[in-house]
Design an enzyme around this catalytic site. Structure first.
Site, short mmCIF file in Angstrom:
data_model
loop_
_atom_site.label_atom_id
_atom_site.label_comp_id
_atom_site.label_asym_id
_atom_site.label_seq_id
_atom_site.Cartn_x
_atom_site.Cartn_y
_atom_site.Cartn_z
N GLY A 9 45.46 52.82 33.25
CA GLY A 9 45.36 51.60 34.04
C GLY A 9 46.06 51.71 35.38
O GLY A 9 47.24 52.05 35.45
N GLY A 11 46.34 49.13 37.67
CA GLY A 11 46.55 47.79 38.23
C GLY A 11 47.99 47.68 38.72
O GLY A 11 48.63 48.69 39.04
N PHE A 12 48.51 46.45 38.77
CA PHE A 12 49.88 46.23 39.26
C PHE A 12 50.88 47.11 38.51
O PHE A 12 51.74 47.75 39.12
CB PHE A 12 50.28 44.77 39.02
CG PHE A 12 49.73 43.81 40.03
CD1 PHE A 12 50.35 43.63 41.25
CD2 PHE A 12 48.60 43.07 39.76
CE1 PHE A 12 49.86 42.73 42.17
CE2 PHE A 12 48.10 42.17 40.67
CZ PHE A 12 48.73 42.00 41.88
N VAL A 78 39.25 54.76 28.73
CA VAL A 78 39.95 55.25 27.53
C VAL A 78 39.40 54.52 26.31
O VAL A 78 39.43 53.29 26.24
CB VAL A 78 41.48 55.05 27.68
CG1 VAL A 78 42.18 55.30 26.35
CG2 VAL A 78 42.00 55.98 28.76
N GLU A 169 42.78 26.89 41.33
CA GLU A 169 42.56 27.59 42.60
C GLU A 169 41.07 27.67 42.93
O GLU A 169 40.67 27.41 44.07
CB GLU A 169 43.21 28.97 42.56
CG GLU A 169 44.72 28.87 42.54
CD GLU A 169 45.46 30.20 42.71
OE1 GLU A 169 46.55 30.19 43.27
OE2 GLU A 169 44.94 31.25 42.28
N ASP A 299 50.28 42.99 31.70
CA ASP A 299 49.57 41.96 30.93
C ASP A 299 49.28 42.34 29.48
O ASP A 299 49.13 41.46 28.63
CB ASP A 299 48.20 41.71 31.58
CG ASP A 299 48.24 40.62 32.63
OD1 ASP A 299 49.34 40.28 33.10
OD2 ASP A 299 47.16 40.11 32.98
C1 LIG Z 1 42.05 35.07 38.78
C2 LIG Z 1 43.48 35.52 38.65
C3 LIG Z 1 44.43 35.07 39.54
C4 LIG Z 1 45.77 35.49 39.43
N1 LIG Z 1 46.69 35.04 40.33
C5 LIG Z 1 47.96 35.47 40.25
C6 LIG Z 1 48.93 35.05 41.20
O1 LIG Z 1 48.62 34.26 42.11
N2 LIG Z 1 50.20 35.54 41.11
C7 LIG Z 1 50.56 36.42 40.12
O2 LIG Z 1 51.71 36.87 40.08
N3 LIG Z 1 49.67 36.82 39.18
C8 LIG Z 1 48.38 36.38 39.23
N4 LIG Z 1 47.47 36.78 38.29
C9 LIG Z 1 47.92 37.66 37.20
C10 LIG Z 1 47.98 39.10 37.66
O3 LIG Z 1 46.83 39.45 38.39
C11 LIG Z 1 48.12 39.98 36.43
O4 LIG Z 1 49.29 39.58 35.75
C12 LIG Z 1 48.23 41.45 36.81
O5 LIG Z 1 47.03 41.89 37.40
C13 LIG Z 1 48.50 42.30 35.57
O6 LIG Z 1 48.65 43.61 35.98
P1 LIG Z 1 48.32 44.80 34.98
O7 LIG Z 1 48.63 46.06 35.71
O8 LIG Z 1 48.98 44.56 33.69
O9 LIG Z 1 46.76 44.67 34.70
P2 LIG Z 1 45.56 44.82 35.73
O10 LIG Z 1 46.00 44.52 37.11
O11 LIG Z 1 44.45 44.02 35.14
O12 LIG Z 1 45.19 46.35 35.65
C14 LIG Z 1 44.69 46.92 34.47
C15 LIG Z 1 43.91 48.17 34.85
O13 LIG Z 1 43.60 48.87 33.65
C16 LIG Z 1 42.29 49.36 33.73
N5 LIG Z 1 41.80 49.54 32.35
C17 LIG Z 1 41.70 48.61 31.38
N6 LIG Z 1 41.23 49.15 30.24
C18 LIG Z 1 41.02 50.46 30.51
C19 LIG Z 1 40.53 51.54 29.75
N7 LIG Z 1 40.17 51.39 28.46
N8 LIG Z 1 40.44 52.74 30.33
C20 LIG Z 1 40.79 52.92 31.62
N9 LIG Z 1 41.26 51.93 32.41
C21 LIG Z 1 41.38 50.72 31.85
C22 LIG Z 1 41.54 48.28 34.49
O14 LIG Z 1 40.37 48.79 35.11
C23 LIG Z 1 42.59 47.86 35.53
O15 LIG Z 1 42.48 48.59 36.72
C24 LIG Z 1 46.13 36.37 38.39
C25 LIG Z 1 45.17 36.82 37.47
C26 LIG Z 1 43.85 36.40 37.61
C27 LIG Z 1 42.82 36.91 36.62
#
Ligand SMILES: Cc1cc2nc3c(=O)[nH]c(=O)nc-3n(C[C@H](O)[C@H](O)[C@H](O)COP(=O)(O)OP(=O)(O)OC[C@H]3O[C@@H](n4cnc5c(N)ncnc54)[C@H](O)[C@@H]3O)c2cc1C
Length: 444
Positions: A9, A11-12, A78, A169, A299
């Site tokens: 992943g 993401g953030f 994955v 939003e 998350d």
């Molecule tokens: C519409 C919306 C608005 C939001 N607004 C805010 C805000 O204003 N402020 C704030 O603080 N938070 C906000 N959030 C929450 C924030 O975006 C999430 O908490 C954050 O993105 C979580 O980060 P992460 O790295 O855990 O997951 P993600 O950012 O979702 O990254 C997960 C990554 O894992 C990858 N992945 C998943 N499964 C697999 C797999 N099986 N194989 C390979 N890759 C995989 C995905 O492609 C993705 O790139 C918002 C969320 C949403 C949905």
């Protein structure tokens, strides 16, 4: 000796982890994502309402390897995880193993078993979701412009499920888009008949915020022409209608799902113990129970807070937990003790519309409203966006929209995604469909 770390992943959480590990030359990182870009979810609603273009909220992952040569990026989904061997295998059969495994797979929409929702609702979790929703909104206006009788089939009724931050939003932005921009562009169409209806089974807008934020948000939305229906659930979603828990139905061709999230499927694929929302339980050092070489961050994890409840699913929690896992991995390698996760709380905030936001900041979550909260929102999100190549572009586009009220991203580039089949579930043969009250259909 070089330590190998595999991160699932980008993401953030995954990105913050990779970037922190890249500072140590004795660590090799392989970051795997099913997408070749990282997406900035907090601004997805602005893509859906054409305030921003798609590329403003997506940053290519491969550029990481240029800045950080010890990081290798792989495109792959994955499909299985072996926490004992600390290895993962993709759907195309590649296996990657390391001394440490970091799971940072994020969330997916949770439809809570609502019939028809997975097929017919429009979630807002990914860039693809935002593009699909934008296409549907523009297509609905184009088709109603061509044939105004389609308004009776719900062409211009937009139903938002969930009055949390995502629902609020998108409701505010959509109402602004309709009444501020589209009303001037679709001159032959009675745009004032368009409805934005936000539904929640709870009794407050922005539930997790304070009472004054609930009242402020509801007031701003209603002033902008959004109908807010609280204490009402959605029991079924069809291609041309939505059914509510009070027995009524609404004709609509666009149900936007902001109803909740659960862990990404890779949580179940890991075989690790799952708790609330399907998320993986972790110890305070962010490792999965019983697996000291497996970190679960962002998350996808239930990260325990000092109050005993898990931290909320927020970008800042994800970013900080990813970085913290990296620091614990580096400590381990150096034979130092790992530290329990400490979260620096920047508060919670939501944007309701132009110059209207709520922010709860500081130790006591002091509530700010209006333009002060709007400024706080901008500051926090600019910081969260650090590392995003397009940060400046995004803010230039958005500021332009702020002053000009035009929509730079209002391009119907995915007409296939917005296509409406008017023959499917035509609701002209009444009953059973009954529209609710039509008050607040236009902004005050
Ligand atoms: C519409 C919306 C608005 C939001 N607004 C805010 C805000 O204003 N402020 C704030 O603080 N938070 C906000 N959030 C929450 C924030 O975006 C999430 O908490 C954050 O993105 C979580 O980060 P992460 O790295 O855990 O997951 P993600 O950012 O979702 O990254 C997960 C990554 O894992 C990858 N992945 C998943 N499964 C697999 C797999 N099986 N194989 C390979 N890759 C995989 C995905 O492609 C993705 O790139 C918002 C969320 C949403 C949905």
């Amino acid at each position: 000796m070089t330590a190998k770390v595999v991160i699932v992943g980008g993401g953030f959480a995954g990105l913050a982890c990779a970037k922190h590990l890249a500072k140590d030359k004795a660590v090799e990182v392989t970051l795997i994502d099913r997408l070749n870009y990282s997406q900035f979810q907090p601004l997805l609603y602005q893509v859906a309402t054409a305030q921003l273009g798609s590329s403003d909220v997506a940053s290519p992952l491969r550029t990481l390897s240029i800045k950080h040569p010890s990081v290798t990026v792989k495109l792959g989904e994955v499909a299985s995880v072996d926490p004992v061997a600390r290895s993962v295998t993709t759907s195309t059969g590649q296996t990657y193993s390391g001394d440490y495994l970091v799971l940072a797979g994020g969330s997916q929409p949770n439809f809570f078993g609502t019939p028809g929702a997975p097929e017919h609702a429009f979630p807002l979790y990914s860039l693809t979701d935002a593009q699909r929703l934008r296409s549907r909104i523009i297509t609905a206006f184009e088709e109603a412009d061509r044939d105004p009788t389609l308004v009776d089939q719900g062409a211009l009724t937009f139903v938002i499920v969930g009055a949390g931050a995502t629902g609020t939003e998108i409701a505010g932005a959509l109402a602004e888009m309709i009444h501020g921009t589209l009303a001037a562009e679709y001159r032959d169409l009675a745009v004032t008949s368009a409805k934005v209806i936000m539904i929640d089974h709870g009794h407050a807008v922005l539930g997790p915020f304070s009472d004054s934020a609930h009242e402020y948000a509801a007031k701003v939305l209603q002033k902008d022409g959004v109908q807010v229906r609280l204490g009402t659930g959605v029991t079924e979603v069809g291609p041309g209608h939505v059914t509510l828990s009070d027995g009524t139905s609404l004709r609509t061709r666009c149900v936007i799902w902001g109803g909740g999230l659960k862990a990404a499927p890779v949580a179940a694929a890991s075989g690790l113990a799952q708790g609330r929302g399907g998320r993986v339980g972790v110890a305070t050092d962010l490792t999965a129970e019983g697996f000291p070489g497996v970190y679960v961050v962002g998350d996808i994890a239930n990260i325990p807070s000092p109050s005993g409840d898990p931290f909320p699913q927020l970008g800042s929690v994800a970013q900080q937990s990813g970085k913290w896992a990296a620091a614990n991995i580096l400590a381990d390698i150096e034979g130092k003790p790992r530290k329990p996760f400490h979260y620096l709380d920047k508060g919670v905030m939501a944007m309701i519309g132009r110059n209207s936001a709520v922010a709860e900041v500081g130790a006591g979550h002091h509530t700010l409203h209006g333009s002060v909260a709007f400024a706080a929102w901008l500051g926090v999100h600019a910081a969260l966006m650090s590392g995003f190549r397009n940060r400046i572009d995004a803010f230039v586009d958005w500021s332009w929209d702020y002053f000009s009220k035009s929509r730079s991203g209002q391009v119907l580039d995915r007409s296939d995604a917005g296509r409406i089949d008017w023959d499917e579930d035509p609701t002209t043969d009444e009953p059973p469909v009954t529209d609710g009250p039509s008050s607040a259909a236009a902004p005050a």
